[in-house]
Design a protein around this motif. Structure first.
Motif, PDB file in Angstrom:
ATOM      1  N   MET A 129       0.829  -1.205   0.000  1.00  0.00           N
ATOM      2  CA  MET A 129       0.000   0.000   0.000  1.00  0.00           C
ATOM      3  C   MET A 129       0.863   1.254   0.000  1.00  0.00           C
ATOM      4  O   MET A 129       0.566   2.205  -0.696  1.00  0.00           O
ATOM      5  N   TYR A 130       1.923   1.247   0.773  1.00  0.00           N
ATOM      6  CA  TYR A 130       2.798   2.414   0.864  1.00  0.00           C
ATOM      7  C   TYR A 130       3.415   2.745  -0.492  1.00  0.00           C
ATOM      8  O   TYR A 130       3.485   3.906  -0.877  1.00  0.00           O
ATOM      9  N   THR A 131       3.833   1.720  -1.230  1.00  0.00           N
ATOM     10  CA  THR A 131       4.422   1.930  -2.550  1.00  0.00           C
ATOM     11  C   THR A 131       3.409   2.561  -3.498  1.00  0.00           C
ATOM     12  O   THR A 131       3.750   3.456  -4.273  1.00  0.00           O
ATOM     13  N   LYS A 132       2.162   2.102  -3.423  1.00  0.00           N
ATOM     14  CA  LYS A 132       1.110   2.678  -4.273  1.00  0.00           C
ATOM     15  C   LYS A 132       0.902   4.150  -3.934  1.00  0.00           C
ATOM     16  O   LYS A 132       0.756   4.982  -4.829  1.00  0.00           O
ATOM     17  N   SER A 133       0.909   4.489  -2.645  1.00  0.00           N
ATOM     18  CA  SER A 133       0.749   5.882  -2.226  1.00  0.00           C
ATOM     19  C   SER A 133       1.892   6.742  -2.751  1.00  0.00           C
ATOM     20  O   SER A 133       1.666   7.867  -3.203  1.00  0.00           O
ATOM     21  N   GLN A 134       3.097   6.215  -2.709  1.00  0.00           N
ATOM     22  CA  GLN A 134       4.246   6.954  -3.230  1.00  0.00           C
ATOM     23  C   GLN A 134       4.093   7.197  -4.732  1.00  0.00           C
ATOM     24  O   GLN A 134       4.411   8.279  -5.221  1.00  0.00           O
ATOM     25  N   HIS A 135       3.611   6.189  -5.429  1.00  0.00           N
ATOM     26  CA  HIS A 135       3.415   6.297  -6.875  1.00  0.00           C
ATOM     27  C   HIS A 135       2.375   7.382  -7.188  1.00  0.00           C
ATOM     28  O   HIS A 135       2.581   8.199  -8.095  1.00  0.00           O
ATOM     29  N   ILE A 136       1.291   7.405  -6.444  1.00  0.00           N
ATOM     30  CA  ILE A 136       0.243   8.414  -6.653  1.00  0.00           C
ATOM     31  C   ILE A 136       0.771   9.807  -6.353  1.00  0.00           C
ATOM     32  O   ILE A 136       0.534  10.754  -7.111  1.00  0.00           O
ATOM     33  N   GLU A 137       1.514   9.959  -5.261  1.00  0.00           N
ATOM     34  CA  GLU A 137       2.073  11.267  -4.908  1.00  0.00           C
ATOM     35  C   GLU A 137       3.054  11.741  -5.974  1.00  0.00           C
ATOM     36  O   GLU A 137       3.068  12.921  -6.331  1.00  0.00           O
ATOM     37  N   ARG A 138       3.844  10.842  -6.525  1.00  0.00           N
ATOM     38  CA  ARG A 138       4.773  11.187  -7.599  1.00  0.00           C
ATOM     39  C   ARG A 138       3.987  11.653  -8.834  1.00  0.00           C
ATOM     40  O   ARG A 138       4.343  12.639  -9.475  1.00  0.00           O
ATOM     41  N   ARG A 139       2.912  10.932  -9.145  1.00  0.00           N
ATOM     42  CA  ARG A 139       2.071  11.317 -10.293  1.00  0.00           C
ATOM     43  C   ARG A 139       1.492  12.710 -10.080  1.00  0.00           C
ATOM     44  O   ARG A 139       1.480  13.531 -10.996  1.00  0.00           O
ATOM     45  N   LEU A 140       1.020  13.000  -8.874  1.00  0.00           N
ATOM     46  CA  LEU A 140       0.453  14.320  -8.590  1.00  0.00           C
ATOM     47  C   LEU A 140       1.510  15.406  -8.720  1.00  0.00           C
ATOM     48  O   LEU A 140       1.234  16.482  -9.272  1.00  0.00           O
TER      49      LEU A 140
END
Length: 71
Positions: free
Chosen positions: A1-12
């Motif tokens: 889950m943490y990796t997915k959150s990092q990916h979303i924050e990077r996209r934003l």
């Protein structure tokens, strides 16, 4: 889950950088980010919820709206 959150924050973060340039349509943003247009729309909504003032600019001489920040 943490990796997915990092990916979303990077996209934003990447989306904010592209939007600041003010020269991309939603389709172009999607292509640059490697996501769908609905994903770009959701991300823009998330950025607006975080206080970013983003608006679409529609010009008569263009077929697509441009996304640009409100300054």
């Amino acid at each position: 889950m943490y990796t997915k959150s990092q990916h979303i924050e990077r996209r934003l973060r990447n989306l904010v950088a592209l939007v600041r340039e003010g020269k991309y349509s939603a389709g172009q943003l999607a292509a640059e980010l490697g996501v769908s247009i609905p994903t770009v729309s959701r991300c823009i909504g998330a950025l607006r919820e975080r206080g970013h003032r983003i608006r679409a600019i529609h010009r008569a001489d263009e077929r697509v709206g441009r996304i640009a920040p409100c300054l």
